[in-house]
Write a protein that holds these residues in place. Structure first.
Motif, PDB file in Angstrom:
ATOM      1  N   LYS A 140       7.456  -3.511   8.380  1.00  0.00           N
ATOM      2  CA  LYS A 140       7.244  -3.415   6.949  1.00  0.00           C
ATOM      3  C   LYS A 140       7.605  -2.006   6.504  1.00  0.00           C
ATOM      4  CE  LYS A 140       2.286  -2.570   7.472  1.00  0.00           C
ATOM      5  NZ  LYS A 140       0.964  -3.001   7.050  1.00  0.00           N
ATOM      6  N   GLY A 141       7.928  -1.884   5.222  1.00  0.00           N
ATOM      7  CA  GLY A 141       8.304  -0.574   4.709  1.00  0.00           C
ATOM      8  C   GLY A 141       8.468  -0.587   3.208  1.00  0.00           C
ATOM      9  N   THR A 142       8.853   0.553   2.683  1.00  0.00           N
ATOM     10  CA  THR A 142       9.098   0.707   1.251  1.00  0.00           C
ATOM     11  C   THR A 142      10.538   0.323   0.942  1.00  0.00           C
ATOM     12  OG1 THR A 142       9.797   2.993   1.516  1.00  0.00           O
ATOM     13  CG2 THR A 142       7.436   2.611   1.153  1.00  0.00           C
ATOM     14  N   ALA A 143      10.883   0.341  -0.336  1.00  0.00           N
ATOM     15  CA  ALA A 143      12.264   0.041  -0.724  1.00  0.00           C
ATOM     16  C   ALA A 143      13.222   1.049  -0.094  1.00  0.00           C
ATOM     17  CB  ALA A 143      12.400   0.057  -2.242  1.00  0.00           C
ATOM     18  N   LEU A 144      12.820   2.313  -0.058  1.00  0.00           N
ATOM     19  CA  LEU A 144      13.645   3.327   0.586  1.00  0.00           C
ATOM     20  C   LEU A 144      13.780   3.036   2.078  1.00  0.00           C
ATOM     21  CD1 LEU A 144      15.249   5.951   0.397  1.00  0.00           C
ATOM     22  CD2 LEU A 144      13.089   7.197   0.730  1.00  0.00           C
ATOM     23  N   GLY A 145      12.702   2.539   2.680  1.00  0.00           N
ATOM     24  CA  GLY A 145      12.756   2.168   4.098  1.00  0.00           C
ATOM     25  C   GLY A 145      13.741   1.046   4.351  1.00  0.00           C
ATOM     26  N   PHE A 146      13.788   0.058   3.455  1.00  0.00           N
ATOM     27  CA  PHE A 146      14.770  -1.031   3.564  1.00  0.00           C
ATOM     28  C   PHE A 146      16.184  -0.464   3.499  1.00  0.00           C
ATOM     29  CE2 PHE A 146      11.316  -3.824   3.027  1.00  0.00           C
ATOM     30  CZ  PHE A 146      11.724  -5.131   3.136  1.00  0.00           C
ATOM     31  N   ALA A 147      16.410   0.413   2.518  1.00  0.00           N
ATOM     32  CA  ALA A 147      17.742   0.973   2.321  1.00  0.00           C
ATOM     33  C   ALA A 147      18.182   1.810   3.524  1.00  0.00           C
ATOM     34  CB  ALA A 147      17.771   1.818   1.051  1.00  0.00           C
ATOM     35  N   LYS A 148      17.274   2.640   4.018  1.00  0.00           N
ATOM     36  CA  LYS A 148      17.619   3.468   5.183  1.00  0.00           C
ATOM     37  C   LYS A 148      17.832   2.627   6.434  1.00  0.00           C
ATOM     38  CE  LYS A 148      15.581   7.891   3.888  1.00  0.00           C
ATOM     39  NZ  LYS A 148      14.594   8.915   4.275  1.00  0.00           N
ATOM     40  N   LEU A 149      17.052   1.562   6.570  1.00  0.00           N
ATOM     41  CA  LEU A 149      17.232   0.661   7.714  1.00  0.00           C
ATOM     42  C   LEU A 149      18.600  -0.007   7.659  1.00  0.00           C
ATOM     43  CD1 LEU A 149      16.243  -0.810  10.228  1.00  0.00           C
ATOM     44  CD2 LEU A 149      15.101  -2.455   8.717  1.00  0.00           C
ATOM     45  N   PHE A 150      18.973  -0.507   6.486  1.00  0.00           N
ATOM     46  CA  PHE A 150      20.286  -1.127   6.347  1.00  0.00           C
ATOM     47  C   PHE A 150      21.376  -0.111   6.643  1.00  0.00           C
ATOM     48  CE2 PHE A 150      24.121  -2.612   4.401  1.00  0.00           C
ATOM     49  CZ  PHE A 150      24.096  -3.978   4.628  1.00  0.00           C
ATOM     50  N   ASP A 180       4.030   6.449  -0.539  1.00  0.00           N
ATOM     51  CA  ASP A 180       4.051   6.965   0.825  1.00  0.00           C
ATOM     52  C   ASP A 180       5.453   6.808   1.395  1.00  0.00           C
ATOM     53  OD1 ASP A 180       3.588   7.745   3.395  1.00  0.00           O
ATOM     54  OD2 ASP A 180       2.192   6.126   3.876  1.00  0.00           O
ATOM     55  N   GLN A 181       6.169   7.905   1.531  1.00  0.00           N
ATOM     56  CA  GLN A 181       7.536   7.855   2.042  1.00  0.00           C
ATOM     57  C   GLN A 181       7.596   8.024   3.568  1.00  0.00           C
ATOM     58  OE1 GLN A 181       9.988   6.830   0.219  1.00  0.00           O
ATOM     59  NE2 GLN A 181       8.617   6.735  -1.535  1.00  0.00           N
ATOM     60  N   ARG A 182       6.436   8.148   4.191  1.00  0.00           N
ATOM     61  CA  ARG A 182       6.432   8.275   5.648  1.00  0.00           C
ATOM     62  C   ARG A 182       6.924   6.996   6.326  1.00  0.00           C
ATOM     63  NH1 ARG A 182       0.510   9.792   6.816  1.00  0.00           N
ATOM     64  NH2 ARG A 182       0.301   8.414   5.029  1.00  0.00           N
ATOM     65  N   LYS A 183       6.755   5.866   5.658  1.00  0.00           N
ATOM     66  CA  LYS A 183       7.177   4.596   6.237  1.00  0.00           C
ATOM     67  C   LYS A 183       8.602   4.240   5.826  1.00  0.00           C
ATOM     68  CE  LYS A 183       2.564   2.754   6.727  1.00  0.00           C
ATOM     69  NZ  LYS A 183       1.630   1.722   6.343  1.00  0.00           N
ATOM     70  N   SER A 184       9.431   5.255   5.640  1.00  0.00           N
ATOM     71  CA  SER A 184      10.810   4.994   5.262  1.00  0.00           C
ATOM     72  C   SER A 184      11.791   5.294   6.387  1.00  0.00           C
ATOM     73  CB  SER A 184      11.183   5.789   4.008  1.00  0.00           C
ATOM     74  OG  SER A 184      11.143   7.172   4.273  1.00  0.00           O
ATOM     75  N   LYS A 239       0.831  -1.208   0.000  1.00  0.00           N
ATOM     76  CA  LYS A 239       0.000   0.000   0.000  1.00  0.00           C
ATOM     77  C   LYS A 239       0.864   1.256   0.000  1.00  0.00           C
ATOM     78  CE  LYS A 239      -4.085  -1.910   2.218  1.00  0.00           C
ATOM     79  NZ  LYS A 239      -4.967  -1.861   3.388  1.00  0.00           N
ATOM     80  N   ALA A 240       1.910   1.257   0.808  1.00  0.00           N
ATOM     81  CA  ALA A 240       2.801   2.414   0.864  1.00  0.00           C
ATOM     82  C   ALA A 240       3.568   2.579  -0.446  1.00  0.00           C
ATOM     83  CB  ALA A 240       3.777   2.268   2.031  1.00  0.00           C
ATOM     84  N   ILE A 241       3.927   1.463  -1.064  1.00  0.00           N
ATOM     85  CA  ILE A 241       4.646   1.526  -2.335  1.00  0.00           C
ATOM     86  C   ILE A 241       3.736   2.066  -3.429  1.00  0.00           C
ATOM     87  CG2 ILE A 241       5.738   0.132  -4.135  1.00  0.00           C
ATOM     88  CD1 ILE A 241       6.725  -1.716  -1.865  1.00  0.00           C
TER      89      ILE A 241
END
Length: 123
Positions: A96-106, A82-86, A76-78
């Motif tokens: 859960k998160g977006t691709a940007l969220g995965f990258a920022k988490l890493f 929705d970049q709030r979940k990044s 849904k965020a993708i």
């Protein structure tokens, strides 16, 4: 002679691939035993994951393995862009998160482990 060369190269590739896969087996097994660590915050998770390894390659693999097995993509965020979940903290909290969220988490977990990591925008 060409057949020998082809078999030699194929054999070498097979050996190197199996070595590369076994190279990370210890990190994968260790992180799998730790589980999802639902009650811990981002910093504590990163420290628990990387504490047993001195090699930055092993630490990076441990972080990757944990994220890959404990965080899901949020369709849904993708779809809604929705970049709030990044934010890394939100991604860990919601799992859960977006691709940007995965990258920022890493990037954040690598930073906690003193591994230089940058997020690069684009495709």
């Amino acid at each position: 002679m060409k057949k020998f060369l082809v078999f030699f190269v194929a054999g070498l590739a097979t050996i190197s691939l199996s070595f590369a896969q076994n190279n990370y087996a210890a990190a994968d097994e260790y992180v799998a035993k730790l589980g999802s660590m639902d009650s811990l915050n981002l910093a504590r998770i990163a420290k628990n994951i990387t504490a047993s390894f001195t090699d930055k390659g092993q630490q990076s693999r441990a972080i990757f393995y944990w994220i890959a097995h404990n965080i899901a993509l949020d369709p849904k965020a993708i779809k809604g862009n929705d970049q709030r979940k990044s934010l890394p903290e939100d991604v860990v909290k919601l799992r859960k998160g977006t691709a940007l969220g995965f990258a920022k988490l890493f990037q954040e977990m690598a930073s906690i482990a003193n591994i230089r990591c940058l997020v690069v925008d684009g495709y």
